[in-house]
Design an enzyme around this catalytic site. Structure first.
Site, PDB file in Angstrom:
ATOM      1  N   GLY A  81      33.202   5.519 -16.018  1.00 33.72           N
ATOM      2  CA  GLY A  81      34.339   6.399 -15.748  1.00 33.72           C
ATOM      3  C   GLY A  81      33.938   7.852 -15.564  1.00 33.72           C
ATOM      4  O   GLY A  81      34.336   8.503 -14.588  1.00 33.72           O
TER       5      GLY A  81
ATOM      6  N   LYS B 175      26.859   8.436 -26.022  1.00 34.34           N
ATOM      7  CA  LYS B 175      26.377   7.645 -27.152  1.00 34.34           C
ATOM      8  C   LYS B 175      25.367   6.566 -26.795  1.00 34.34           C
ATOM      9  O   LYS B 175      25.565   5.804 -25.858  1.00 34.34           O
ATOM     10  CB  LYS B 175      27.568   6.952 -27.805  1.00 34.34           C
ATOM     11  CG  LYS B 175      28.414   7.881 -28.650  1.00 34.34           C
ATOM     12  CD  LYS B 175      29.523   7.062 -29.243  1.00 34.34           C
ATOM     13  CE  LYS B 175      30.228   7.774 -30.369  1.00 34.34           C
ATOM     14  NZ  LYS B 175      31.379   6.970 -30.783  1.00 34.34           N
TER      15      LYS B 175
ATOM     16  N   ARG C 200      43.273   3.549  -7.370  1.00 28.54           N
ATOM     17  CA  ARG C 200      43.209   2.105  -7.610  1.00 28.54           C
ATOM     18  C   ARG C 200      44.167   1.322  -6.720  1.00 28.54           C
ATOM     19  O   ARG C 200      43.887   0.169  -6.371  1.00 28.54           O
ATOM     20  CB  ARG C 200      43.515   1.821  -9.070  1.00 28.54           C
ATOM     21  CG  ARG C 200      42.344   2.186  -9.950  1.00 28.54           C
ATOM     22  CD  ARG C 200      42.586   1.730 -11.347  1.00 28.54           C
ATOM     23  NE  ARG C 200      41.324   1.581 -12.043  1.00 28.54           N
ATOM     24  CZ  ARG C 200      41.203   1.609 -13.360  1.00 28.54           C
ATOM     25  NH1 ARG C 200      42.283   1.764 -14.118  1.00 28.54           N
ATOM     26  NH2 ARG C 200      40.024   1.456 -13.924  1.00 28.54           N
TER      27      ARG C 200
ATOM     28  N   LEU D 260      49.818  -2.097 -16.675  1.00 33.48           N
ATOM     29  CA  LEU D 260      49.871  -0.647 -16.525  1.00 33.48           C
ATOM     30  C   LEU D 260      49.910  -0.086 -17.933  1.00 33.48           C
ATOM     31  O   LEU D 260      50.901  -0.232 -18.650  1.00 33.48           O
ATOM     32  CB  LEU D 260      51.116  -0.252 -15.716  1.00 33.48           C
ATOM     33  CG  LEU D 260      51.388   1.242 -15.497  1.00 33.48           C
ATOM     34  CD1 LEU D 260      50.164   1.971 -14.956  1.00 33.48           C
ATOM     35  CD2 LEU D 260      52.548   1.433 -14.523  1.00 33.48           C
TER      36      LEU D 260
ATOM     37  N   GLY E  82      34.568   0.054 -17.690  1.00 40.24           N
ATOM     38  CA  GLY E  82      34.151  -0.981 -18.636  1.00 40.24           C
ATOM     39  C   GLY E  82      33.587  -2.202 -17.930  1.00 40.24           C
ATOM     40  O   GLY E  82      32.566  -2.762 -18.338  1.00 40.24           O
TER      41      GLY E  82
HETATM   42  P1  ADP Z   1      30.406   7.031 -18.452  1.00 40.52           P
HETATM   43  O1  ADP Z   1      31.911   7.103 -18.605  1.00 40.52           O
HETATM   44  O2  ADP Z   1      29.959   7.510 -17.113  1.00 40.52           O
HETATM   45  O3  ADP Z   1      29.866   5.717 -18.823  1.00 40.52           O
HETATM   46  P2  ADP Z   1      30.018   8.124 -21.082  1.00 40.52           P
HETATM   47  O4  ADP Z   1      31.444   7.864 -21.397  1.00 40.52           O
HETATM   48  O5  ADP Z   1      28.991   7.295 -21.728  1.00 40.52           O
HETATM   49  O6  ADP Z   1      29.795   8.092 -19.503  1.00 40.52           O
HETATM   50  O7  ADP Z   1      29.664   9.636 -21.450  1.00 40.52           O
HETATM   51  C1  ADP Z   1      30.297  10.726 -20.848  1.00 40.52           C
HETATM   52  C2  ADP Z   1      30.357  11.894 -21.754  1.00 40.52           C
HETATM   53  O8  ADP Z   1      29.094  12.259 -22.248  1.00 40.52           O
HETATM   54  C3  ADP Z   1      30.900  13.093 -21.018  1.00 40.52           C
HETATM   55  O9  ADP Z   1      32.155  13.432 -21.533  1.00 40.52           O
HETATM   56  C4  ADP Z   1      29.865  14.179 -21.285  1.00 40.52           C
HETATM   57  O10 ADP Z   1      30.420  15.423 -21.577  1.00 40.52           O
HETATM   58  C5  ADP Z   1      29.122  13.638 -22.484  1.00 40.52           C
HETATM   59  N1  ADP Z   1      27.803  14.269 -22.603  1.00 40.52           N
HETATM   60  C6  ADP Z   1      26.816  14.333 -21.697  1.00 40.52           C
HETATM   61  N2  ADP Z   1      25.793  15.065 -22.148  1.00 40.52           N
HETATM   62  C7  ADP Z   1      26.122  15.492 -23.376  1.00 40.52           C
HETATM   63  C8  ADP Z   1      25.475  16.313 -24.355  1.00 40.52           C
HETATM   64  N3  ADP Z   1      24.257  16.815 -24.129  1.00 40.52           N
HETATM   65  N4  ADP Z   1      26.122  16.538 -25.494  1.00 40.52           N
HETATM   66  C9  ADP Z   1      27.334  16.036 -25.720  1.00 40.52           C
HETATM   67  N5  ADP Z   1      27.999  15.257 -24.839  1.00 40.52           N
HETATM   68  C10 ADP Z   1      27.406  14.996 -23.692  1.00 40.52           C
HETATM   69 MG    MG Z   2      33.217   7.355 -20.364  1.00 44.74          MG
END
Ligand code: ADP
Ligand code: MG
Length: 670
Positions: free
Chosen positions: A380, A224, A35, A60, A403
């Site tokens: 992230g 989720k 960053r 921070l 975010g």
């Molecule tokens: P991002 O940060 O890219 O937006 P998220 O925070 O929404 O992504 O989700 C990331 C998490 O989802 C990772 O830690 C990953 O392990 C989890 N994940 C992906 N596929 C599965 C799965 N089939 N079952 C449980 N967790 C999962």
């Molecule tokens: Mg995430």
């Protein structure tokens, strides 16, 4: 349009810049400086332009919250907790200043402004040698930084604004926060502009929601559904296909009646999943869900991967990654894409045995980049995945803000970006009920040719019958396709009407609503116009909402009241985020075809009034940004004079838009 640091004269100026130096720290040592490095181009540019001083500020961590948590944990573990040591190791900015100095090398001298406070540093800053970079202490040591109360926010914002003649915001990772140093400061700074990092992020992420190069394919994964509903809904508006993978896909599969075993599921989101599937069907968006899986008995890196070839997962297993058939499907969909946006891994990529799906997706996206596609990765964990596979440099853009990038993709307005925005001129030609198809093609070609080097936003709105042909001519140019009206219903028994779905199918981007001819000749009332407007926005269109008073209304002194009423009623139920897609066109109905004319000052007064109405409804930032076109008789000889007015941001041109040699000089006024 955001205004960047390139548009201001920096020589001899004091610059105050918000950066996102919220880096992981351990015992006072920077663990990952990505960053900090990301802000260096802007820092170097500002110094090279001869700025007098460049004062940097950042948060921070979150000292108060983090310390509370750490203290509770220490107490639970029966350990002693040294608050000072903890803060020093995690939240002090001095080590960040040292890190920056190392990265900057000879390009600049960095001094730390002291641990005591961010307040009262003006004398310190003014005493520095020209060209010095000053790093302030962590802004979150002051509770005003994140206060809910505007007066509190303003107290710190005002103090920070005094350190600069120009405020630069380059903190994309914090752009979704409405804090003193990210947004409120712009109220007090004489000028607010964006840095290069912010500019790059916005330039890649924003078009995905507003105007992507199509076909757009979105890959949405992660844990989720609940955290991705808004982004799924937002992407449905422009995507041709939506790949749903990762943990969240099981909620969708369960909603469809499939067996998902022990997979991650959100039972309270089953209805939401069905609603999204239904909305996709209606919008003609292909949904790609996993058709096979890599399962495991336990959520454990050592758990044995089991291929689940069929759609159903047995009770003993949980889905951890997508299977080979699913990856074949992904490939077929992704090769068709001209733009790909990816948010959320499609499997538990942190465990090597379940990382293959995510790695393959990363490769497919990287291939799309090499074919000339636009590929954007945000979130992230998705970014961590792309880094893990060493493919970050193969993407058009890897976002630095988790975010913030998610909220941008949701179509939200981010406070830290909004303060750097300025209005872009928008010139629209309303061709009304004129011309045959062939004639409109001739005109469209002439308009394309004459506006090729035009610097503003342009639109042509032909008759429904000519939309297809004109659309073909202007495809890929700087001219948008507009419709002059739409039905208030999506589809059904509505003889003679044209629906938003049909307009979308034709490539229409903007719909003109509430035109004076619709209001007065066809008796459209505010409620109907509002219904159409909301429907159009829900389908991802931009809208030009026309307002304006008749001669009779004007003579009775009701001009302002009418405009206020039409604006309020037209926008009823429209959120501040949706407002970003609305342009207002003020039509002096009384002046059209009556031989009476509005002076530029008359026009300015009413435009200012309309902007004030927006300010009352949506606040000062939204009001500053909404584009208000003038819909009177704009001609080549009065265009420049009208556009010079403070609150006139373009034109909705009728008669003069029917000839390229009249429309072009209006559109390219100078
Ligand atoms: P991002 O940060 O890219 O937006 P998220 O925070 O929404 O992504 O989700 C990331 C998490 O989802 C990772 O830690 C990953 O392990 C989890 N994940 C992906 N596929 C599965 C799965 N089939 N079952 C449980 N967790 C999962
Ligand atoms: Mg995430």
């Amino acid at each position: 349009m955001i205004k960047t640091v390139k548009t201001v004269d920096l020589k001899g100026k004091r610059v105050i810049m918000r950066v996102d130096f919220n880096v992981p720290m351990k015992d006072g040592v920077v663990q990952d400086g990505t960053r900090i490095t990301a802000a260096i181009p802007t820092i170097k540019y500002i110094l090279a332009q001869g700025a007098k001083t460049l004062t940097l500020m950042s948060h921070l961590g979150d000292p108060a919250k983090d310390a509370e948590k750490a203290k509770a944990k220490a107490e639970k573990d029966g350990k002693t907790f040294d608050l000072d040591k903890y803060i020093k190791g995690k939240h002090r900015m001095a080590p960040v200043a040292d890190y920056l100095q190392k990265k900057l090398g000879k390009a600049g001298t960095v001094v730390f402004a002291g641990e005591d406070s961010c307040y009262n540093k003006k004398d310190f800053i003014d005493a520095q040698k020209p060209g010095t970079v000053i790093m302030l202490e962590n802004t979150r040591f002051h509770k005003e930084e994140t206060a809910k109360d505007a007066n509190e926010l303003d107290k710190l914002a005002k103090a920070l604004a005094e350190y600069g003649d120009i405020f630069v915001n380059d903190a994309f990772g914090t752009a979704h926060r409405d804090h003193a140093s990210t947004a409120s400061i712009a109220k007090f700074a004489p000028v607010s502009v964006a840095g290069f990092l912010m500019e790059k992020e916005v330039n890649y992420l924003e078009p995905i929601v507003t105007n992507p190069v199509k076909p757009l394919v979105a890959i949405i994964g992660g844990a989720k559904v609940s955290s991705k509903i808004a982004v799924l809904e937002s992407l449905l508006k422009n995507a041709s296909a939506l790949i749903i993978g990762g943990g969240m896909s099981y909620t969708f599969l369960k909603a469809q009646g499939k067996k998902i075993g022990k997979s991650l599921v959100e039972d309270d989101q089953l209805d939401t999943a069905l609603k999204i599937l239904d909305a996709a069907k209606k919008a003609g968006v292909e949904i790609v869900l996993p058709v096979d899986h890599i399962g495991a008995e336990k959520f454990d890196p050592a758990s044995k991967p089991v291929v689940v070839a069929a759609g159903n997962i047995s009770d003993k297993l949980m889905g951890m990654d997508v299977g080979p058939k699913t990856l074949e499907l992904y490939k077929k969909v992704l090769v068709k894409a001209k733009t790909i946006v990816w948010n959320g891994p499609v499997g538990v990529f942190e465990f090597d045995a379940f990382a293959k799906g995510t790695e393959e997706v990363a490769k497919l996206v990287a291939e799309a980049t090499s074919r000339g596609g636009i590929t954007v990765v945000g979130g992230g964990d998705s970014v961590a995945a792309v880094n893990k596979f060493g493919l970050a440099s193969k993407m058009s853009h890897v976002s630095t803000g988790g975010g913030a990038s998610l909220e941008l993709l949701e179509g939200k307005r981010l406070p830290g970006i909004e303060v750097t925005r300025c209005r872009d001129y928008f010139i629209a030609g309303n061709w009304k009920m004129h011309m045959t198809r062939a004639e409109s093609v001739v005109l469209a070609k002439a308009v394309v040719k004459s506006l090729k080097n035009g610097k503003h936003r342009y639109l042509v709105a032909p008759s429904f019958t000519n939309l297809y042909d004109v659309g073909e001519v202007i495809k890929g140019t700087n001219i948008l396709l507009g419709a002059q009206n739409c039905a208030a219903e999506e589809q059904g028994a509505h003889t003679g009407e044209v629906s938003v779905l049909q307009l979308k199918d034709l490539g229409v981007a903007v719909i003109i609503l509430g035109h004076s001819e619709r209001r007065h000749t066809y008796k459209e009332n505010d409620a109907l116009i509002n219904k159409k407007l909301k429907l159009a926005l829900a389908h991802g269109f931009e809208v030009i909402l026309c307002v304006g008073e008749t001669l009779e209304e004007r003579e009775k002194g009701k001009a302002e009241a009418v405009c206020k009423h039409q604006t309020e009623k037209g926008l009823e139920g429209v959120s501040v985020n949706e407002l970003a897609k609305v342009t207002i066109a003020y039509e002096p109905v009384w002046a059209i075809g009556t031989g009476k004319t509005a002076t530029p000052e008359d026009a300015q007064n009413i435009h200012k009034f309309v902007r004030g109405t927006i300010e009352k409804l949506y606040g000062v930032h939204a009001a500053k940004q909404i584009v208000i076109q003038y819909g009177g008789s704009v001609k080549p000889d009065n265009a420049a004079q009208l556009m010079a007015m403070e609150d006139i941001d373009g034109a909705l041109v009728g008669g003069a838009s029917l000839k390229a040699e009249l429309f072009a000089p209006i559109a390219k006024f100078s």
